[in-house]
Design a protein around this motif. Structure first.
Motif, PDB file in Angstrom:
ATOM      1  N   UNK A 342       0.643  -1.142   0.176  1.00 27.57           N
ATOM      2  CA  UNK A 342       0.046  -0.051   0.026  1.00 27.57           C
ATOM      3  C   UNK A 342       0.815   1.197   0.055  1.00 27.57           C
ATOM      4  N   UNK A 343       1.970   1.308   0.782  1.00 26.86           N
ATOM      5  CA  UNK A 343       2.695   2.414   0.756  1.00 26.86           C
ATOM      6  C   UNK A 343       3.491   2.849  -0.519  1.00 26.86           C
ATOM      7  N   UNK A 344       3.843   1.811  -1.309  1.00 22.71           N
ATOM      8  CA  UNK A 344       4.056   1.929  -2.662  1.00 22.71           C
ATOM      9  C   UNK A 344       3.270   2.336  -3.625  1.00 22.71           C
ATOM     10  N   UNK A 345       1.906   2.171  -3.504  1.00 21.03           N
ATOM     11  CA  UNK A 345       0.968   2.699  -4.672  1.00 21.03           C
ATOM     12  C   UNK A 345       0.301   4.210  -4.338  1.00 21.03           C
ATOM     13  N   UNK A 346       0.584   4.468  -3.061  1.00 18.03           N
ATOM     14  CA  UNK A 346      -0.058   5.741  -2.705  1.00 18.03           C
ATOM     15  C   UNK A 346       0.500   6.845  -3.429  1.00 18.03           C
ATOM     16  N   UNK A 347      -0.054   7.608  -4.040  1.00 19.23           N
ATOM     17  CA  UNK A 347       0.075   8.724  -4.639  1.00 19.23           C
ATOM     18  C   UNK A 347      -0.887   9.680  -5.381  1.00 19.23           C
ATOM     19  N   UNK A 348      -0.687  10.850  -5.697  1.00 15.73           N
ATOM     20  CA  UNK A 348      -1.628  11.645  -6.152  1.00 15.73           C
ATOM     21  C   UNK A 348      -2.633  11.326  -7.491  1.00 15.73           C
ATOM     22  N   UNK A 349      -1.936  10.239  -8.192  1.00 11.29           N
ATOM     23  CA  UNK A 349      -2.602   9.740  -9.318  1.00 11.29           C
ATOM     24  C   UNK A 349      -3.360   8.471  -9.007  1.00 11.29           C
ATOM     25  N   UNK A 350      -3.269   7.889  -7.856  1.00 10.93           N
ATOM     26  CA  UNK A 350      -3.730   6.555  -7.577  1.00 10.93           C
ATOM     27  C   UNK A 350      -5.252   6.442  -7.574  1.00 10.93           C
ATOM     28  N   UNK A 351      -5.647   4.979  -7.748  1.00 11.81           N
ATOM     29  CA  UNK A 351      -7.004   4.874  -7.924  1.00 11.81           C
ATOM     30  C   UNK A 351      -7.521   3.861  -6.532  1.00 11.81           C
ATOM     31  N   UNK A 425       0.425  16.200  -4.431  1.00 10.66           N
ATOM     32  CA  UNK A 425       1.691  15.537  -4.828  1.00 10.66           C
ATOM     33  C   UNK A 425       2.413  15.135  -3.254  1.00 10.66           C
ATOM     34  N   UNK A 426       2.517  16.459  -2.646  1.00  8.45           N
ATOM     35  CA  UNK A 426       3.327  16.546  -1.576  1.00  8.45           C
ATOM     36  C   UNK A 426       2.616  15.646  -0.341  1.00  8.45           C
ATOM     37  N   UNK A 427       1.282  16.043  -0.222  1.00  2.00           N
ATOM     38  CA  UNK A 427       0.574  15.518   0.827  1.00  2.00           C
ATOM     39  C   UNK A 427       0.509  13.772   0.489  1.00  2.00           C
ATOM     40  N   UNK A 428       0.269  13.367  -0.726  1.00  2.00           N
ATOM     41  CA  UNK A 428       0.287  12.094  -0.850  1.00  2.00           C
ATOM     42  C   UNK A 428       1.792  11.383  -0.538  1.00  2.00           C
ATOM     43  N   UNK A 429       2.821  12.002  -0.998  1.00  2.00           N
ATOM     44  CA  UNK A 429       4.063  11.467  -0.528  1.00  2.00           C
ATOM     45  C   UNK A 429       4.264  11.341   0.931  1.00  2.00           C
TER      46      UNK A 429
END
Length: 469
Positions: A342-351, A425-429
Motif C-alpha cells: 500500500x505504501x508503494x502505490x499511494x500517490x496523487x494519481x492513485x485509484x 503530490x506532497x501530501x500523498x508523498x
C-alpha cells in the motif's frame, strides 16, 4: 453456550465496541470538527490523543479498582460515566470543552474495559468456550476502529459529527440495565490503591506523546521537544521503580516473568502502533487527495472490516491445527506485505479500486489473525487474583501503542511535507512515508514475536502447550 453466558458476552462485547469505536469515530469528522470549532491542524490531533492517552494512562488504575472494589461495580461506573461524558462531548461549544470531555471519556473507558475483560475471563472457564469468547472479543476490539470510521463518516455527511457522541448515551443506559440484571456482584477485597504508580504512568505516557507531537511542529533540536520526552522517560522509569517496591502495585512486575506474556504485550503495542495510525492517515489521504467525502472515506475501510470479521470464523480452526504462535506469525507477515504494498502505490494519481480495495482486504486478514492469539497469550498462566491487572496490561499495550504510534508517525508525516501548504503530490508523498513507518512498526512486532515467543516455546514445552490449547 448457556443463554446467560451468551448475554454476559454480548454485554462485554457491546461495552468494548463503544469504547474502541470512540477512538476512531472522530477521524473522518476531523475536517468538519476543525471548521465548526475553529481548531488548527495541530490542536485537532488532540481530539484523538486526549481520549487515547487518558484511556491508556488510567487503565492500570481501572484494573486495580476492579480487583479491589468489584468488577461489576467498576463496569457499571465506567459505563455510566462514559455515557455522561459522551453527552458532554456531543454538546461541546468550544474546542477546549471537547478536548476535556474526550479526556474524561478516556478515563471512563479505562474503568470499564479491564473490568469487562476480567469478567469474560471469570465467566468462561472451560477452554473451548473461553477460546470462542476471546475470539469474538478480539474481533470486535480489532475491527471497532474501522467501524468507527464508517459511522463517523456517515454521521458527519448526513447528520452531524456530534451524533457519534450522542449515540453512546442510549446504548450506555441499556448496558447499565443489563449489567445490573445479568452480571453477579464480584468479591470486594481489601487493599491499597497504588496512586503514585498510576500518576507516574499517566504523566509519563502523556509527556512522551506530547514530546513527539512537539517534534512534529518544532523539530528534534528544540527544548519544546526534548523537555517533555526527557520528563516522560524519567516518569516511566520512576513508575517501574515504584511498582518494584510497592506492596500492592497496580501492575505486578511478575506478570513479565513469562517471556511469552511479555512478548504478547510488546507485540500488541507495536502492531497497534502501526495499525491504528493507518486509520488516521488513510482517511485524510482519501479526502484531501482523492476527493472522497467523509462517508466515502469511512466506507473505504469496509474491505478491511469485512476481512477482519471474516477471519473470526476461520481462526478457531487455524489455531487448533497450527497453534497460536504460527497463526500469529502468519498474520503479521500478511499485514506487513499488504501495508508495504500500500505504501508503494499511494500517490496523487492513485485509484482506490481495485488496488487499494484489495490491499485493505489483505491487511484486514492479517490483522484478524493477530489480536486473538495476542490476547490468549497475554492472559495465559495468570493467577485469578492478577487477572484484572493482566487484562489491564493488555489494554494498556493496545492504547499506548495507538497513541505513541500515531505521535511518532505524525513526525514522519510532517518531516515529509508541511501539511498546511502541501500540494496533493506532497501530501500523498507524506502519507506514503507515514504508511511505510507503519510497516516498520509491524516488522518490529514480528521481531518481538520471534524473539520473545518462540524461544519460550522451546524452553518450556508445558507452558507452550497451555497457550496453544
Amino acid at each position: 453456550m448457556h443463554q446467560t453466558k451468551w448475554i454476559i458476552l454480548m454485554i462485554i462485547i457491546a461495552c468494548q465496541l463503544i469504547v474502541v469505536l470512540d477512538a476512531s469515530v472522530m477521524v473522518t469528522a476531523i475536517p468538519e470538527i476543525g471548521r465548526s470549532l475553529h481548531m488548527s491542524t495541530t490542536s485537532l490531533t488532540w481530539v484523538q490523543n486526549s481520549y487515547v492517552l487518558a484511556f491508556g494512562g488510567f487503565l492500570l488504575l481501572g484494573a486495580r479498582a476492579g480487583d479491589l472494589l468489584g468488577r461489576r461495580r467498576m463496569l457499571a461506573i465506567g459505563i455510566g460515566l462514559f455515557s455522561l461524558t459522551s453527552l458532554l462531548a456531543g454538546i461541546a461549544p468550544t474546542a477546549e470543552f471537547l478536548l476535556v470531555s474526550r479526556a474524561f471519556q478516556g478515563f471512563a473507558a479505562a474503568l470499564a474495559t479491564p473490568a469487562a475483560l476480567a469478567l469474560l475471563s471469570a465467566t468462561f472457564v472451560e477452554a473451548k468456550e473461553r477460546s470462542r469468547a476471546i475470539a469474538m472479543y478480539s474481533a470486535v476490539s480489532a475491527a471497532g476502529g474501522s467501524i468507527g470510521l464508517i459511522l463517523g463518516g456517515f454521521f458527519t455527511d448526513f447528520v452531524s459529527w456530534r451524533l457519534g457522541m450522542f449515540i453512546n448515551v442510549p446504548i450506555g443506559i441499556a448496558l447499565l440495565y443489563l449489567v445490573q440484571k445479568f452480571i453477579q456482584k464480584t468479591e470486594i477485597r481489601t487493599g491499597r490503591f497504588d496512586l503514585w504508580g498510576a500518576l507516574t504512568s499517566v504523566i509519563g505516557m502523556t509527556a512522551l506523546v506530547y514530546g513527539f507531537v512537539q517534534a512534529a511542529d518544532y523539530g528534534w533540536r528544540t527544548t519544546e521537544t526534548w523537555i517533555p520526552l526527557a520528563a516522560g522517560i524519567v516518569m516511566l522509569t520512576t513508575f517501574v521503580l515504584i511498582e518494584a517496591r510497592a506492596a500492592e502495585p497496580i501492575i505486578p512486575l511478575r506478570l513479565f516473568a513469562s517471556r511469552q506474556r511479555s512478548g504478547a504485550y510488546l507485540g500488541r503495542f507495536l502492531m497497534v502502533g502501526g495499525n491504528f495510525s493507518l486509520f488516521f492517515f488513510i482517511p485524510q489521504y482519501l479526502q484531501n487527495v482523492l476527493g472522497f467525502s467523509s462517508f466515502e472515506a469511512g466506507m473505504a475501510f469496509l474491505p478491511f472490516t469485512v476481512a477482519q470479521f471474516g477471519m473470526m470464523y476461520l481462526l478457531q480452526g487455524l489455531v487448533r491445527r497450527f497453534g497460536n504462535i504460527k497463526v500469529l506469525v502468519a498474520g503479521l507477515l500478511i499485514a506487513i506485505i499488504g501495508t508495504l504494498w500500500l505504501s508503494r502505490i499511494v500517490s496523487a494519481q492513485a485509484h482506490f479500486y481495485p488496488e487499494m480495495f484489495i490491499l485493505l482486504a489483505i491487511m484486514g486478514i492479517g490483522a484478524g489473525m493477530v489480536f486473538q492469539p495476542l490476547t490468549v497469550m497475554g492472559l495465559a498462566g495468570v493467577e485469578p487474583q492478577n487477572s484484572g491487572a493482566a487484562s489491564g496490561l493488555i489494554n494498556v499495550a493496545h492504547q499506548s501503542g495507538a497513541s505513541l504510534g500515531l505521535a511518532v508517525l505524525i513526525t514522519v508525516f510532517n518531516g515529509s511535507s508541511h501539511a498546511e501548504q502541501a500540494s496533493n503530490v506532497q501530501f500523498a508523498n507524506a502519507i506514503s512515508h507515514s504508511i511505510l513507518g507503519s510497516v516498520v512498526f509491524v516488522i518490529a512486532a514480528l521481531a518481538a514475536t520471534l524473539l520473545c515467543l518462540l524461544p519460550a516455546r522451546q524452553v518450556s514445552p508445558k507452558q507452550a502447550l497451555q497457550v496453544n490449547k
